[in-house]
Design a protein around this motif. Sequence first.
Motif, PDB file in Angstrom:
ATOM      1  N   PHE A 195      17.178 -13.073  48.735  1.00  0.00           N
ATOM      2  CA  PHE A 195      16.806 -12.184  48.020  1.00  0.00           C
ATOM      3  C   PHE A 195      16.588 -13.586  46.867  1.00  0.00           C
ATOM      4  O   PHE A 195      17.249 -14.773  46.558  1.00  0.00           O
ATOM      5  N   THR A 196      15.777 -12.686  45.587  1.00  0.00           N
ATOM      6  CA  THR A 196      15.790 -13.529  44.156  1.00  0.00           C
ATOM      7  C   THR A 196      17.009 -12.696  43.310  1.00  0.00           C
ATOM      8  O   THR A 196      17.157 -11.623  43.604  1.00  0.00           O
ATOM      9  N   VAL A 197      16.929 -12.586  42.268  1.00  0.00           N
ATOM     10  CA  VAL A 197      17.329 -11.680  40.938  1.00  0.00           C
ATOM     11  C   VAL A 197      16.195 -10.710  41.121  1.00  0.00           C
ATOM     12  O   VAL A 197      16.989  -9.410  41.224  1.00  0.00           O
ATOM     13  N   TYR A 200      17.334  -8.349  44.147  1.00  0.00           N
ATOM     14  CA  TYR A 200      19.026  -7.864  45.012  1.00  0.00           C
ATOM     15  C   TYR A 200      19.057  -7.119  44.757  1.00  0.00           C
ATOM     16  O   TYR A 200      19.942  -6.548  45.940  1.00  0.00           O
ATOM     17  N   GLN A 203      17.594  -4.917  48.193  1.00  0.00           N
ATOM     18  CA  GLN A 203      18.475  -6.053  49.532  1.00  0.00           C
ATOM     19  C   GLN A 203      19.689  -5.097  49.221  1.00  0.00           C
ATOM     20  O   GLN A 203      20.358  -4.712  51.219  1.00  0.00           O
ATOM     21  N   PRO A 217      30.266 -10.352  46.107  1.00  0.00           N
ATOM     22  CA  PRO A 217      29.073 -11.584  46.277  1.00  0.00           C
ATOM     23  C   PRO A 217      29.405 -12.818  46.945  1.00  0.00           C
ATOM     24  O   PRO A 217      28.063 -13.966  47.523  1.00  0.00           O
ATOM     25  N   CYS A 222      22.397 -17.353  50.486  1.00  0.00           N
ATOM     26  CA  CYS A 222      20.925 -17.074  50.426  1.00  0.00           C
ATOM     27  C   CYS A 222      20.772 -18.269  50.764  1.00  0.00           C
ATOM     28  O   CYS A 222      20.780 -19.301  50.659  1.00  0.00           O
TER      29      CYS A 222
END
Length: 316
Positions: A195-197, A200, A203, A217, A222
Amino acid sequence: MKLHHLEALVAVADTGSIRAAARLIAISQTAVSKALRELENTQRMTLLMRAASGVTFTEAGQKLLSHARQVIGQLQRAEEEMAEMRGEHIGQLSIAVTPWVMRAFVPATLERFRTKMPDVQVELFEGLSAVALPRLRDGALDFAVVPLIPAMPEQEFENEPLVSFNTYVVARPDHPAVDARSIGELLAMNWAVNFTVSTYPAQMQDLFWQHGFDIEPRRLHCAHSASFLFDLIGHADMIGPCPAPLIISGPGTPLVRLELKEALQPKTVGIIKRRNAVSSASARCFIECLVEVIRQRARSSRREDTVLFDALKLLI
């Protein structure tokens, strides 16, 4: 701001140094350095940080680089269009493709494409959405064949759905959690994800939040490569989501689907392009070949094709 300024900027970004950039675009290092200095002078900002280890971009440099890639990409596509009108098929095509689509459809697509445009060089990138969309945004890709995600800005991208499929949580056959029946039993496990920011939240919604669960977290690791993801799941005591078609074709690492009571949302793979961008003749041809191959395999009675399309829903 002139075209050779932008070409020098992109070349340095692609190679990491002025020396390598000079070799790439076949001019002297002095000419590359001069072009970059002129560009910084015209913008009255520092665009690059030069060091013995190489060149890095400032925030302003990164923003200008994105525009530079789009400008150069559009000029290349214009040249290809003119060549097409002259009866020539030349140029380069850059595509990102999600791993299971690469395995299932791209070899036959590329073979068909090469018979129609033998002089076009095709460049293929691994197409995890988190990696592909930024490259599509800055013009480094002509299009991407990747899963559609809710976070994809409609004002930036347009898409053509191809197929939909289910995703399952997988683990190696002897993983301690292989008999788990709920995601709630897996919250203390380490997960391999991508994922990216911006992606996220989607997901997390799909894997945990929609089912009433949350996860620390530190449990999420990732990886921006499918091979990395499956190496982590297969060899690093992790679990993670996997597309059903890839489970069928086998990612190269023995994995098993966990029989969980919570279902993940179906995914859709589509052709994603920058909105309002002019597609080259080679891009249009490749997409036509891909669609033909998918439809042909969907109609096939071969066992490998019927097994594959048992896991897919055709949308074209």
